[in-house]
Design a protein around this motif. Sequence first.
Motif, mmCIF file in Angstrom:
data_model
loop_
_atom_site.group_PDB
_atom_site.id
_atom_site.type_symbol
_atom_site.label_atom_id
_atom_site.label_comp_id
_atom_site.label_asym_id
_atom_site.label_seq_id
_atom_site.Cartn_x
_atom_site.Cartn_y
_atom_site.Cartn_z
ATOM 1 N N SER A 280 1.757 10.861 35.857
ATOM 2 C CA SER A 280 0.762 11.045 36.912
ATOM 3 C C SER A 280 0.828 12.465 37.454
ATOM 4 C CB SER A 280 0.998 10.064 38.067
ATOM 5 O OG SER A 280 0.780 8.731 37.666
ATOM 6 N N LEU A 281 -0.337 12.988 37.810
ATOM 7 C CA LEU A 281 -0.371 14.221 38.590
ATOM 8 C C LEU A 281 0.141 13.894 39.985
ATOM 9 C CD1 LEU A 281 -3.886 15.645 37.619
ATOM 10 C CD2 LEU A 281 -1.665 16.254 36.653
ATOM 11 N N ARG A 282 1.009 14.721 40.515
ATOM 12 C CA ARG A 282 1.632 14.386 41.789
ATOM 13 C C ARG A 282 0.590 14.311 42.912
ATOM 14 N NH1 ARG A 282 4.730 20.259 42.444
ATOM 15 N NH2 ARG A 282 2.848 21.430 42.993
ATOM 16 N N PRO A 283 0.590 13.219 43.692
ATOM 17 C CA PRO A 283 -0.347 13.093 44.805
ATOM 18 C C PRO A 283 0.212 13.629 46.120
ATOM 19 C CG PRO A 283 0.762 11.011 44.448
ATOM 20 C CD PRO A 283 1.301 11.952 43.410
ATOM 21 N N GLU A 284 1.511 13.910 46.158
ATOM 22 C CA GLU A 284 2.165 14.474 47.335
ATOM 23 C C GLU A 284 3.480 15.089 46.884
ATOM 24 O OE1 GLU A 284 4.906 12.743 49.535
ATOM 25 O OE2 GLU A 284 5.510 11.984 47.595
ATOM 26 N N GLY A 285 4.163 15.811 47.778
ATOM 27 C CA GLY A 285 5.307 16.602 47.341
ATOM 28 C C GLY A 285 6.680 16.036 47.622
ATOM 29 N N THR A 286 6.811 15.136 48.602
ATOM 30 C CA THR A 286 8.135 14.660 48.990
ATOM 31 C C THR A 286 8.853 13.948 47.848
ATOM 32 O OG1 THR A 286 7.534 14.462 51.329
ATOM 33 C CG2 THR A 286 9.392 13.140 50.568
ATOM 34 N N TRP B 49 11.761 23.801 51.205
ATOM 35 C CA TRP B 49 10.321 23.830 51.412
ATOM 36 C C TRP B 49 9.627 24.046 50.064
ATOM 37 C CZ3 TRP B 49 6.701 27.879 50.742
ATOM 38 C CH2 TRP B 49 7.246 29.129 50.417
ATOM 39 N N TYR B 50 8.391 23.616 49.989
ATOM 40 C CA TYR B 50 7.613 23.768 48.766
ATOM 41 C C TYR B 50 6.165 24.077 49.120
ATOM 42 C CZ TYR B 50 6.238 18.990 49.916
ATOM 43 O OH TYR B 50 5.773 17.882 50.588
ATOM 44 N N MET B 51 5.464 24.591 48.147
ATOM 45 C CA MET B 51 4.032 24.862 48.286
ATOM 46 C C MET B 51 3.395 24.696 46.919
ATOM 47 S SD MET B 51 1.977 28.349 49.478
ATOM 48 C CE MET B 51 3.324 28.752 50.554
ATOM 49 N N GLY B 52 2.250 23.996 46.849
ATOM 50 C CA GLY B 52 1.610 23.861 45.563
ATOM 51 C C GLY B 52 0.491 22.846 45.562
ATOM 52 N N PRO B 53 -0.145 22.668 44.397
ATOM 53 C CA PRO B 53 -1.283 21.749 44.293
ATOM 54 C C PRO B 53 -0.859 20.289 44.179
ATOM 55 C CG PRO B 53 -0.879 22.809 42.183
ATOM 56 C CD PRO B 53 0.075 23.424 43.152
ATOM 57 N N MET B 54 -1.631 19.409 44.790
ATOM 58 C CA MET B 54 -1.488 17.958 44.693
ATOM 59 C C MET B 54 -2.841 17.413 44.240
ATOM 60 S SD MET B 54 1.623 17.923 45.867
ATOM 61 C CE MET B 54 2.569 19.241 46.672
ATOM 62 N N PHE B 55 -2.856 16.148 43.786
ATOM 63 C CA PHE B 55 -4.081 15.602 43.198
ATOM 64 C C PHE B 55 -4.302 14.161 43.646
ATOM 65 C CE2 PHE B 55 -2.252 18.814 40.524
ATOM 66 C CZ PHE B 55 -3.320 19.590 40.119
ATOM 67 N N ARG B 56 -5.505 13.890 44.153
ATOM 68 C CA ARG B 56 -5.883 12.516 44.492
ATOM 69 C C ARG B 56 -7.346 12.306 44.103
ATOM 70 N NH1 ARG B 56 -2.971 11.050 50.335
ATOM 71 N NH2 ARG B 56 -0.913 11.919 49.787
ATOM 72 N N ARG B 57 -7.607 11.194 43.455
ATOM 73 C CA ARG B 57 -8.956 10.890 42.992
ATOM 74 C C ARG B 57 -9.705 10.175 44.113
ATOM 75 N NH1 ARG B 57 -7.631 7.881 39.005
ATOM 76 N NH2 ARG B 57 -8.116 5.919 40.006
ATOM 77 N N GLU B 58 -10.342 10.956 44.984
ATOM 78 C CA GLU B 58 -11.091 10.403 46.108
ATOM 79 C C GLU B 58 -12.362 11.214 46.310
ATOM 80 O OE1 GLU B 58 -8.636 10.576 49.568
ATOM 81 O OE2 GLU B 58 -8.010 12.631 49.223
ATOM 82 N N GLN C 58 -8.237 18.260 44.032
ATOM 83 C CA GLN C 58 -7.057 19.122 43.943
ATOM 84 C C GLN C 58 -6.942 19.821 45.279
ATOM 85 O OE1 GLN C 58 -6.091 21.733 40.529
ATOM 86 N NE2 GLN C 58 -5.854 23.382 42.011
ATOM 87 N N PHE C 59 -5.874 19.537 45.967
ATOM 88 C CA PHE C 59 -5.632 20.163 47.262
ATOM 89 C C PHE C 59 -4.223 20.743 47.248
ATOM 90 C CE2 PHE C 59 -4.303 15.809 47.407
ATOM 91 C CZ PHE C 59 -3.158 15.765 48.196
ATOM 92 N N HIS C 60 -3.882 21.490 48.252
ATOM 93 C CA HIS C 60 -2.595 22.180 48.272
ATOM 94 C C HIS C 60 -1.848 21.851 49.560
ATOM 95 C CE1 HIS C 60 -5.050 24.343 45.375
ATOM 96 N NE2 HIS C 60 -3.946 24.835 44.852
ATOM 97 N N GLN C 61 -0.560 21.765 49.443
ATOM 98 C CA GLN C 61 0.269 21.438 50.593
ATOM 99 C C GLN C 61 1.435 22.424 50.724
ATOM 100 O OE1 GLN C 61 1.655 17.375 50.204
ATOM 101 N NE2 GLN C 61 -0.126 16.552 51.283
ATOM 102 N N VAL C 62 1.838 22.625 51.962
ATOM 103 C CA VAL C 62 3.143 23.195 52.276
ATOM 104 C C VAL C 62 3.966 22.052 52.847
ATOM 105 C CG1 VAL C 62 4.439 24.753 53.775
ATOM 106 C CG2 VAL C 62 2.306 25.512 52.732
ATOM 107 N N GLY C 63 5.177 21.865 52.326
ATOM 108 C CA GLY C 63 6.030 20.785 52.794
ATOM 109 C C GLY C 63 7.400 21.284 53.196
ATOM 110 N N THR D 50 8.684 22.177 41.855
ATOM 111 C CA THR D 50 8.796 21.029 40.963
ATOM 112 C C THR D 50 7.560 20.931 40.074
ATOM 113 O OG1 THR D 50 7.804 19.545 42.605
ATOM 114 C CG2 THR D 50 10.212 19.767 42.633
ATOM 115 N N PRO D 51 7.649 20.181 38.954
ATOM 116 C CA PRO D 51 6.499 20.047 38.061
ATOM 117 C C PRO D 51 5.315 19.346 38.726
ATOM 118 C CG PRO D 51 8.521 19.376 36.948
ATOM 119 C CD PRO D 51 8.857 19.530 38.393
ATOM 120 N N ILE D 52 4.129 19.661 38.245
ATOM 121 C CA ILE D 52 2.917 19.012 38.738
ATOM 122 C C ILE D 52 2.812 17.578 38.211
ATOM 123 C CG2 ILE D 52 0.386 19.067 38.554
ATOM 124 C CD1 ILE D 52 0.547 22.100 38.691
#
Length: 431
Positions: free
Chosen positions: A87-93, A114-123, A132-137, A50-52
Amino acid sequence: MAQKIQSVKGMNDLLPVEQKDFKLTAAFWQAFEDTVGRWTRAYGYQQIRTPIVEQTGLFVRSIGEETDVVGKEMYTFSDSNDSLSLSLRPEGTASCLRAVVEHNLLYNSPQKLWYMGPMFRRERPQKGRYRQFHQVGIEALGFEGPDIDAEIIAMSADLWEKLGIREYLTLEINSLGNREERAAHRAALVEYLTRYEAQLDEDSKRRLKTNPLRVLDTKNPDLQEICNAAPRLVDYLGEASQNHYARFKAMLDGLGIQYVENPRLVRGLDYYNQTVFEWTTDKLGAQATVCGGGRYDGLIEELGGKPAPSIGFAMGIERLLLLVSEYGSLEVNAAPDVYAMHQGEGADLQVMKYAQALRAQGFNVMQHSGYQSLKAQMKKADNSGARFALIVAQDELANGTVTLKDMKGKHEQQTVATADLTDTLQQWKNA
């Protein structure tokens, strides 16, 4: 000299070599991705991408406007061509389910995605937690019974075994019940916490007004006694929720999967209901959760689709690989099978032809570029980590032969006819 431009804090480069402050290499990451691809195929899951960038409203509606993620952590901006908030996606679900609803993927049958890719949270960046972190979901959509809950737990446990970290992870589980049960518990919780409001820290006071269940998730040691005595959601579960939870636990027991019941496990997003779980470790400091998820049976309907029961989980790749790099096992094979070198006029083209032929037979070949002495080339071959060296100098070029050297010293150096090149290397490789 122009001033160097640095990467954004909390957003890391993946390099072929380890960095001072970020030890993960691109080869290690790729080995993990290969493992994930085999693992998801073994359980019948299909990949979705899916798009970022998504409409901000997607995350407000799904995650919850009052959550920390939406309220404080998202990267949000206006599209320059219109007033649309993005918004840049903060999670994948949420993105995954938006795509499922938009493209009507649940029309004919349930889906395992299933998906894999970068997520973004300003912390604030810290070890294993980046902007910028990455998740497998994993998302299992359209499955109602507790059997799918148990299956995805078993699926995650299987991955930990493959990565050699099973003994360092603890499974924590809880049930959040349905919407009505959570509402009844919330009312009792707010009434209870209000009596101690003067003792709460500022973060908990804010959550008391917006998301009181998250107060129970506080790490403040001064509040543990208050939280331990708070009303428990499990005491508000009706018969159907209790039965679902009991059958889920019975399946885990039958599968031999150990777990700890944690009545304060709530997860950080509003869409969860019924089963929730986390895999935690004490090997990564304050960032204990490596993988977490649960049921979100109402989310597809909330996003405009027909009601469908759903469950999933996500794991942070950086955090997981830090654990694997220190305690686990992941086979990383970034080195080529063959380092091909040449010496003299015309040898470079002939080596290129040999390299192409070997690649067609499944060998990974690194061809030397440039014109250096064989001694210098051999040093580069050794540094590359290649198992074998292929040498073509003037004698080999004139005779239609190739000299092969086993860099591990298992076989004697040989000069072989061109026709025997592939067979000889295959025999050496399999010996």
